[in-house]
Design a protein around this motif. Structure first.
Motif, PDB file in Angstrom:
ATOM      1  N   ILE A 179       3.660  11.050   4.464  1.00 43.78           N
ATOM      2  CA  ILE A 179       2.496   9.945   5.276  1.00 43.78           C
ATOM      3  C   ILE A 179       1.214  10.215   4.940  1.00 43.78           C
ATOM      4  O   ILE A 179       0.387   9.850   4.222  1.00 43.78           O
ATOM      5  N   VAL A 180       0.845  11.404   5.327  1.00 43.71           N
ATOM      6  CA  VAL A 180      -0.651  12.112   5.162  1.00 43.71           C
ATOM      7  C   VAL A 180      -1.220  12.507   4.052  1.00 43.71           C
ATOM      8  O   VAL A 180      -2.167  11.572   3.462  1.00 43.71           O
ATOM      9  N   PHE A 181      -0.045  12.868   3.118  1.00 43.72           N
ATOM     10  CA  PHE A 181      -0.459  12.929   1.449  1.00 43.72           C
ATOM     11  C   PHE A 181      -0.647  11.326   0.706  1.00 43.72           C
ATOM     12  O   PHE A 181      -1.213  11.634   0.202  1.00 43.72           O
ATOM     13  N   SER A 182       0.322  10.736   1.045  1.00 44.21           N
ATOM     14  CA  SER A 182       0.550   9.547   0.622  1.00 44.21           C
ATOM     15  C   SER A 182      -1.302   8.793   0.798  1.00 44.21           C
ATOM     16  O   SER A 182      -1.204   8.061  -0.041  1.00 44.21           O
ATOM     17  N   ALA A 183      -1.120   8.825   1.969  1.00 44.72           N
ATOM     18  CA  ALA A 183      -2.541   8.013   2.420  1.00 44.72           C
ATOM     19  C   ALA A 183      -3.561   8.737   1.424  1.00 44.72           C
ATOM     20  O   ALA A 183      -4.866   7.772   1.420  1.00 44.72           O
ATOM     21  N   LEU A 184      -3.555   9.717   1.783  1.00 48.74           N
ATOM     22  CA  LEU A 184      -4.940   9.942   0.992  1.00 48.74           C
ATOM     23  C   LEU A 184      -4.997  10.078  -0.622  1.00 48.74           C
ATOM     24  O   LEU A 184      -6.066   9.958  -0.890  1.00 48.74           O
ATOM     25  N   ALA A 185      -4.077   9.727  -0.870  1.00 47.37           N
ATOM     26  CA  ALA A 185      -3.744   9.752  -2.789  1.00 47.37           C
ATOM     27  C   ALA A 185      -4.316   8.507  -3.034  1.00 47.37           C
ATOM     28  O   ALA A 185      -4.892   8.398  -3.818  1.00 47.37           O
ATOM     29  N   GLY A 186      -3.830   7.328  -1.610  1.00 47.43           N
ATOM     30  CA  GLY A 186      -3.962   5.811  -1.550  1.00 47.43           C
ATOM     31  C   GLY A 186      -5.506   5.901  -1.833  1.00 47.43           C
ATOM     32  O   GLY A 186      -6.132   4.972  -2.656  1.00 47.43           O
ATOM     33  N   TRP A 187      -6.299   6.131  -0.558  1.00 49.03           N
ATOM     34  CA  TRP A 187      -7.405   6.319  -0.670  1.00 49.03           C
ATOM     35  C   TRP A 187      -8.388   6.579  -1.951  1.00 49.03           C
ATOM     36  O   TRP A 187      -9.093   6.201  -2.076  1.00 49.03           O
ATOM     37  N   ALA A 188      -7.375   8.190  -2.684  1.00 45.87           N
ATOM     38  CA  ALA A 188      -8.857   8.500  -3.637  1.00 45.87           C
ATOM     39  C   ALA A 188      -8.344   7.945  -4.979  1.00 45.87           C
ATOM     40  O   ALA A 188      -9.149   8.311  -5.873  1.00 45.87           O
TER      41      ALA A 188
ATOM     42  N   LEU B  48       1.231  -1.181   0.120  1.00 43.03           N
ATOM     43  CA  LEU B  48      -0.178   0.270  -0.041  1.00 43.03           C
ATOM     44  C   LEU B  48       0.871   1.041  -0.065  1.00 43.03           C
ATOM     45  O   LEU B  48       1.728   1.438   0.283  1.00 43.03           O
ATOM     46  N   LEU B  49       0.420   2.359  -0.579  1.00 43.32           N
ATOM     47  CA  LEU B  49       1.591   3.582  -0.722  1.00 43.32           C
ATOM     48  C   LEU B  49       1.235   3.996   0.752  1.00 43.32           C
ATOM     49  O   LEU B  49       2.834   4.366   1.072  1.00 43.32           O
ATOM     50  N   ALA B  50       0.634   4.229   1.642  1.00 45.69           N
ATOM     51  CA  ALA B  50       0.622   4.575   2.566  1.00 45.69           C
ATOM     52  C   ALA B  50       1.939   3.614   3.683  1.00 45.69           C
ATOM     53  O   ALA B  50       2.896   3.807   4.182  1.00 45.69           O
ATOM     54  N   ASP B  51       1.741   2.132   3.299  1.00 50.57           N
ATOM     55  CA  ASP B  51       2.299   1.095   4.019  1.00 50.57           C
ATOM     56  C   ASP B  51       4.277   1.828   3.652  1.00 50.57           C
ATOM     57  O   ASP B  51       5.100   1.499   4.472  1.00 50.57           O
TER      58      ASP B  51
ATOM     59  N   GLU C  10      -7.138   2.830  -2.021  1.00 52.57           N
ATOM     60  CA  GLU C  10      -6.749   1.723  -0.298  1.00 52.57           C
ATOM     61  C   GLU C  10      -6.687   2.173   1.460  1.00 52.57           C
ATOM     62  O   GLU C  10      -6.528   3.208   1.602  1.00 52.57           O
ATOM     63  N   VAL C  11      -6.756   1.438   2.314  1.00 55.75           N
ATOM     64  CA  VAL C  11      -7.437   1.898   3.074  1.00 55.75           C
ATOM     65  C   VAL C  11      -5.930   0.761   4.101  1.00 55.75           C
ATOM     66  O   VAL C  11      -6.408  -0.200   4.132  1.00 55.75           O
TER      67      VAL C  11
END
Length: 216
Positions: free
Chosen positions: A172-181, A15-18, A185-186
């Protein structure tokens, strides 16, 4: 270059966030390497912080779950992601060691030159002509990566590594948002707890450094 290639591999398999969370362990490797090779003081709270941060990394990697689901192959991307942080930490430590001796642009130029020469060989061995959209995407990667590299290198030259690194956790925040949007990815609960541990320790360390600086 090794850190960048490892990070790209982790992005492609996690996952992008991980992948981003694991890469953001690099400041803790900076503290470790700076204490070992640059004689920078490695206080007790930093050691505790590193232990907590790597505990957070274990929650992201989830080694037992990886072995249960896919053996070593399932664990490899996460370990490569951790390796990207270690290699990046070594690079940042070298940048810190050159403080006042080389300009940021010179450091980035050498990094880009070595990267181009080394990656040219496998590219010529298996050439692939990108499509129009792919070429634009590659151009965008180059532009944004170069801009980020110059700004990051300048920051690490001008300020203590611990104070600079805290701002990088916004990635990390930006990556998590991009992965989700974009990909839906969650991150799971374990990864979120790992992120809180890693970012929390970094924030505490940053605050402690500022307090110590004011006292001095």
């Amino acid at each position: 270059l090794g850190g960048v290639m490892s990070f790209f591999y982790a992005i492609d398999h996690l996952l992008l966030a991980d992948a981003t969370i694991l890469n953001k362990l690099s400041p803790f490797f900076v503290s470790l390497f700076a204490g070992l090779f640059l004689a920078e003081r490695l206080g007790g709270w930093r050691l505790v912080g590193m232990l907590v941060a790597f505990s957070g990394a274990a929650l992201v990697i989830k080694p037992q779950l990886a072995f249960a689901e896919g053996g070593v192959e399932a664990l490899l991307p996460a370990m490569v992601g951790l390796g990207s942080a270690m290699l990046a930490g070594a690079a940042y430590t070298l940048i810190r060691a050159m403080k006042g001796r080389e300009a940021s642009a010179t450091i980035v130029l050498h990094f880009s030159l070595v990267s181009s020469v080394v990656t040219l060989v496998p590219m010529l061995m298996n050439p692939v002509m990108p499509s129009g959209p792919q070429a634009l995407a590659l151009l965008g990667i180059g532009i944004f990566a170069a801009g980020g590299q110059i700004l990051m290198t300048t920051a690490y030259r001008l300020a203590p590594a611990g104070e600079v690194s805290i701002y990088s956790y916004l990635t990390i925040v930006f990556s998590a948002l991009a992965g989700w949007a974009i990909w839906g990815e969650v991150p799971d609960i374990a990864s979120l707890i790992g992120f809180v541990l890693i970012a929390g320790v970094a924030l505490i360390g940053w605050h402690a450094s500022r307090v110590a600086g004011r006292v001095v």
